[in-house]
Design a protein around this motif. Sequence first.
Motif, PDB file in Angstrom:
ATOM      1  N   GLY A   5       8.070 -14.357  -3.763  1.00  0.00           N
ATOM      2  CA  GLY A   5       7.074 -14.874  -4.689  1.00  0.00           C
ATOM      3  C   GLY A   5       6.222 -13.758  -5.265  1.00  0.00           C
ATOM      4  O   GLY A   5       6.499 -12.570  -5.089  1.00  0.00           O
ATOM      5  N   ARG A   6       5.156 -14.149  -5.943  1.00  0.00           N
ATOM      6  CA  ARG A   6       4.241 -13.193  -6.569  1.00  0.00           C
ATOM      7  C   ARG A   6       2.970 -13.112  -5.733  1.00  0.00           C
ATOM      8  O   ARG A   6       2.417 -14.134  -5.332  1.00  0.00           O
ATOM      9  CB  ARG A   6       3.916 -13.626  -8.000  1.00  0.00           C
ATOM     10  N   TRP A   7       2.512 -11.888  -5.500  1.00  0.00           N
ATOM     11  CA  TRP A   7       1.385 -11.646  -4.613  1.00  0.00           C
ATOM     12  C   TRP A   7       0.297 -10.852  -5.332  1.00  0.00           C
ATOM     13  O   TRP A   7       0.589  -9.966  -6.141  1.00  0.00           O
ATOM     14  CB  TRP A   7       1.837 -10.854  -3.384  1.00  0.00           C
ATOM     15  N   ALA A   8      -0.951 -11.174  -5.017  1.00  0.00           N
ATOM     16  CA  ALA A   8      -2.089 -10.350  -5.435  1.00  0.00           C
ATOM     17  C   ALA A   8      -2.340  -9.313  -4.352  1.00  0.00           C
ATOM     18  O   ALA A   8      -2.313  -9.629  -3.161  1.00  0.00           O
ATOM     19  CB  ALA A   8      -3.326 -11.215  -5.638  1.00  0.00           C
ATOM     20  N   VAL A   9      -2.594  -8.064  -4.765  1.00  0.00           N
ATOM     21  CA  VAL A   9      -2.640  -6.936  -3.832  1.00  0.00           C
ATOM     22  C   VAL A   9      -3.908  -6.120  -4.054  1.00  0.00           C
ATOM     23  O   VAL A   9      -4.362  -5.950  -5.193  1.00  0.00           O
ATOM     24  CB  VAL A   9      -1.405  -6.022  -4.030  1.00  0.00           C
ATOM     25  N   ALA A  10      -4.478  -5.594  -2.971  1.00  0.00           N
ATOM     26  CA  ALA A  10      -5.559  -4.611  -3.049  1.00  0.00           C
ATOM     27  C   ALA A  10      -5.465  -3.699  -1.840  1.00  0.00           C
ATOM     28  O   ALA A  10      -4.919  -4.080  -0.796  1.00  0.00           O
ATOM     29  CB  ALA A  10      -6.926  -5.278  -3.107  1.00  0.00           C
ATOM     30  N   GLY A  11      -5.997  -2.480  -1.985  1.00  0.00           N
ATOM     31  CA  GLY A  11      -5.974  -1.540  -0.872  1.00  0.00           C
ATOM     32  C   GLY A  11      -6.838  -0.336  -1.159  1.00  0.00           C
ATOM     33  O   GLY A  11      -7.485  -0.238  -2.212  1.00  0.00           O
ATOM     34  N   HIS A  12      -6.844   0.602  -0.213  1.00  0.00           N
ATOM     35  CA  HIS A  12      -7.660   1.810  -0.345  1.00  0.00           C
ATOM     36  C   HIS A  12      -6.942   2.971   0.310  1.00  0.00           C
ATOM     37  O   HIS A  12      -6.381   2.833   1.410  1.00  0.00           O
ATOM     38  CB  HIS A  12      -9.023   1.620   0.325  1.00  0.00           C
ATOM     39  N   ARG A  13      -6.951   4.109  -0.372  1.00  0.00           N
ATOM     40  CA  ARG A  13      -6.431   5.351   0.191  1.00  0.00           C
ATOM     41  C   ARG A  13      -7.575   6.342   0.282  1.00  0.00           C
ATOM     42  O   ARG A  13      -8.215   6.670  -0.727  1.00  0.00           O
ATOM     43  CB  ARG A  13      -5.306   5.919  -0.672  1.00  0.00           C
ATOM     44  N   ALA A  14      -7.855   6.820   1.481  1.00  0.00           N
ATOM     45  CA  ALA A  14      -8.956   7.756   1.692  1.00  0.00           C
ATOM     46  C   ALA A  14      -8.773   8.991   0.824  1.00  0.00           C
ATOM     47  O   ALA A  14      -7.678   9.543   0.716  1.00  0.00           O
ATOM     48  CB  ALA A  14      -9.025   8.153   3.164  1.00  0.00           C
ATOM     49  N   GLY A  15      -9.862   9.422   0.196  1.00  0.00           N
ATOM     50  CA  GLY A  15      -9.832  10.603  -0.649  1.00  0.00           C
ATOM     51  C   GLY A  15      -9.379  10.345  -2.063  1.00  0.00           C
ATOM     52  O   GLY A  15      -9.573  11.182  -2.949  1.00  0.00           O
ATOM     53  N   ILE A  16      -8.763   9.202  -2.307  1.00  0.00           N
ATOM     54  CA  ILE A  16      -8.259   8.852  -3.635  1.00  0.00           C
ATOM     55  C   ILE A  16      -9.028   7.679  -4.209  1.00  0.00           C
ATOM     56  O   ILE A  16      -9.470   7.696  -5.355  1.00  0.00           O
ATOM     57  CB  ILE A  16      -6.750   8.526  -3.589  1.00  0.00           C
ATOM     58  N   GLY A  17      -9.201   6.625  -3.419  1.00  0.00           N
ATOM     59  CA  GLY A  17      -9.956   5.470  -3.868  1.00  0.00           C
ATOM     60  C   GLY A  17      -9.183   4.178  -3.718  1.00  0.00           C
ATOM     61  O   GLY A  17      -8.142   4.115  -3.059  1.00  0.00           O
ATOM     62  N   SER A  18      -9.703   3.135  -4.363  1.00  0.00           N
ATOM     63  CA  SER A  18      -9.132   1.800  -4.243  1.00  0.00           C
ATOM     64  C   SER A  18      -8.101   1.551  -5.334  1.00  0.00           C
ATOM     65  O   SER A  18      -8.062   2.238  -6.359  1.00  0.00           O
ATOM     66  CB  SER A  18     -10.241   0.750  -4.321  1.00  0.00           C
ATOM     67  N   TYR A  19      -7.270   0.535  -5.112  1.00  0.00           N
ATOM     68  CA  TYR A  19      -6.250   0.146  -6.077  1.00  0.00           C
ATOM     69  C   TYR A  19      -5.966  -1.336  -5.895  1.00  0.00           C
ATOM     70  O   TYR A  19      -6.294  -1.936  -4.856  1.00  0.00           O
ATOM     71  CB  TYR A  19      -4.962   0.962  -5.889  1.00  0.00           C
ATOM     72  N   GLY A  20      -5.354  -1.929  -6.904  1.00  0.00           N
ATOM     73  CA  GLY A  20      -5.025  -3.343  -6.812  1.00  0.00           C
ATOM     74  C   GLY A  20      -4.096  -3.754  -7.931  1.00  0.00           C
ATOM     75  O   GLY A  20      -3.804  -2.974  -8.844  1.00  0.00           O
ATOM     76  N   GLY A  21      -3.624  -4.988  -7.863  1.00  0.00           N
ATOM     77  CA  GLY A  21      -2.705  -5.499  -8.869  1.00  0.00           C
ATOM     78  C   GLY A  21      -1.834  -6.581  -8.277  1.00  0.00           C
ATOM     79  O   GLY A  21      -2.313  -7.439  -7.531  1.00  0.00           O
ATOM     80  N   THR A  22      -0.542  -6.522  -8.580  1.00  0.00           N
ATOM     81  CA  THR A  22       0.377  -7.548  -8.107  1.00  0.00           C
ATOM     82  C   THR A  22       1.626  -6.917  -7.502  1.00  0.00           C
ATOM     83  O   THR A  22       1.965  -5.766  -7.777  1.00  0.00           O
ATOM     84  CB  THR A  22       0.806  -8.488  -9.247  1.00  0.00           C
ATOM     85  N   ALA A  23       2.301  -7.692  -6.677  1.00  0.00           N
ATOM     86  CA  ALA A  23       3.608  -7.327  -6.133  1.00  0.00           C
ATOM     87  C   ALA A  23       4.507  -8.548  -6.236  1.00  0.00           C
ATOM     88  O   ALA A  23       4.077  -9.670  -5.954  1.00  0.00           O
ATOM     89  CB  ALA A  23       3.497  -6.872  -4.682  1.00  0.00           C
ATOM     90  N   THR A  24       5.736  -8.327  -6.652  1.00  0.00           N
ATOM     91  CA  THR A  24       6.722  -9.399  -6.735  1.00  0.00           C
ATOM     92  C   THR A  24       7.780  -9.169  -5.671  1.00  0.00           C
ATOM     93  O   THR A  24       8.391  -8.097  -5.611  1.00  0.00           O
ATOM     94  CB  THR A  24       7.376  -9.444  -8.123  1.00  0.00           C
ATOM     95  N   ILE A  25       7.970 -10.168  -4.811  1.00  0.00           N
ATOM     96  CA  ILE A  25       8.909 -10.063  -3.695  1.00  0.00           C
ATOM     97  C   ILE A  25      10.064 -11.022  -3.938  1.00  0.00           C
ATOM     98  O   ILE A  25       9.863 -12.205  -4.228  1.00  0.00           O
ATOM     99  CB  ILE A  25       8.216 -10.386  -2.359  1.00  0.00           C
ATOM    100  N   ALA A  26      11.284 -10.497  -3.831  1.00  0.00           N
ATOM    101  CA  ALA A  26      12.494 -11.300  -4.017  1.00  0.00           C
ATOM    102  C   ALA A  26      13.331 -11.239  -2.756  1.00  0.00           C
ATOM    103  O   ALA A  26      13.527 -10.166  -2.179  1.00  0.00           O
ATOM    104  CB  ALA A  26      13.299 -10.778  -5.209  1.00  0.00           C
ATOM    105  N   LYS A  27      13.822 -12.392  -2.329  1.00  0.00           N
ATOM    106  CA  LYS A  27      14.645 -12.446  -1.123  1.00  0.00           C
ATOM    107  C   LYS A  27      15.986 -11.780  -1.383  1.00  0.00           C
ATOM    108  O   LYS A  27      16.562 -11.885  -2.466  1.00  0.00           O
ATOM    109  CB  LYS A  27      14.844 -13.892  -0.691  1.00  0.00           C
TER     110      LYS A  27
END
Length: 548
Positions: free
Chosen positions: A222-244
């Motif tokens: 399905g389609r997923w909403a995503v967010a995260g953080h990488r130290a020293g770089i900053g935050s990021y976000g968006g979407t991910a599409t997962i297919a079986k």
Amino acid sequence: MGQKPRGPGRWPGLLLGAVAGGVVFGGALTAAQEALADDGRMQGRALVEERCSACHQKEADGSLHRIDHVRKTPEGWTMTLFRMRQFHGVALSDEEQRTLVRYFADRQGLAPEEAAPYRYVLERRPSVVEEPVTDGDLSVMCARCHSVARVGLQRRDEDEWRRLVNFHLGQWPTIEYSAQGRDRKWWEIASTEVPQTLGGKFPFKTDAWTSWQAAPKPDLSGRWAVAGHRAGIGSYGGTATIAKEATRDGDGYRITYDLTDSAGKPLKGEGRSTVFTGYEWRGTGTLDGKPVREVFAASRDGSRLDGRWFLTQQDEVGGSLHAVRAGGADSMILGTSQSFLKAGSTARITLWGSGLDRGEVGFGPGVSAKILSRGPTSVTVEATAAADAAPGARSLTVGGAKAGGFAVYATLDSIRVEPDFTIARVGGNGGPVPPMTAQFEAVGYLNGPDGKPGTADDVRVGPMPASWSVEPFNDAAAQMEDVRFAGAMGSSGLFTPAGAGPNPQRQFGTNNIGDLKVVGTVIDGSATLTGTGRLISTVQRWNDPPIH
């Protein structure tokens, strides 16, 4: 000389590039794909009977001695099979080992709540200081060589834990004479107290595992909403599409990332994964053009994914990932492009999550928000904090969604270097092991109600732009000129160790290790604030298994 990748990239039970099959865009597996999965499970048991039963004899109830009385993570089973091949000459191809890892992890794995306290070691998170399992001798009986997580990610009954003690003594006969062994009644403790304690804390049979075995396993496509953080770089976000993806176990997926960082730069990526035990996502792919590995855990109902990705050859370099299904009935805020706003200032801020295309956007009293762009998984605003906006922690709201982790401040009260203690490792310089870097952030804080910095009620504001330097941590480090030889601190807070091997320019011709104080300096208006941490740059880790 080429440099070999560190970490799980060397362990064939977790290599995913050889997974075969076609892509299915959502929905259940077809009858042909279910048959393929059944064939994989049957092949796993057939391999156990063929390759393992010669040494692991059948017991009265039909179970195989030792093998059928242990539960482990995919990494744990990978290490077991590696040892069987390396030390006992068991003939297994890499593909057969992958089949067995999938078989054992599904049949004798850990329930989500059993693995949860120790996920940091599976995710290869740097700078984790572990808590002891119990008071007393266990920390020196097991943790003088292993992480606490290595123990906590196994399940055995008391007798099987005792057999593991016997194995250790047979494999390493001098263990009871080494440091922290010869100063106590080692064998008496190891053969009685340790199995009793571990059998009670980490038993083979648990309600959690029984419940998880019976539970339906989620389909993660399905389609997923995503967010995260990488130290020293900053935050990021968006979407991910997962297919079986149809595989021999019916547990494969493809993932495509469509993310942006806090500055709006696109971050694209894709990968393939195997899901073990119904929730343990192990993937390999690329992100922003770099090869990465993924270690995520799905929630019981399949509505969330949480974990970490990291560079294939530098597992200390990576970032968090939090994901929820896009388009769900409930709105949810997963992350923001920045976690603070200074009173009297304006900033462009993006919020990432699900269901963000409805309802008002709020940052609390004294902060206005003008919507610049909006969609189901992100909303970008121009936020302005009034000069007299009350400082402190704030709740963000988008319609019915609410999240913390945001602060308004007028002036910072203190800076903390995070992590406050970590290690780096020398490497490279013609050797087979690359250096292990260390990333720091200078994080601003407000005093809490007690008015004192550095206490539990402080309000975390977030990572601040900083200048970085290192100093000798103590007199011995100054005498050995550790600042000169140990490595270099970059402008982003990334410490890169010096090359491996003896250095004839140093006293005694020693290598480029060092004990350093890390100093982060932040300019906040007319004030200059500093925070400090400790970095030990040490020697290479030659044995780097999936679980230390």
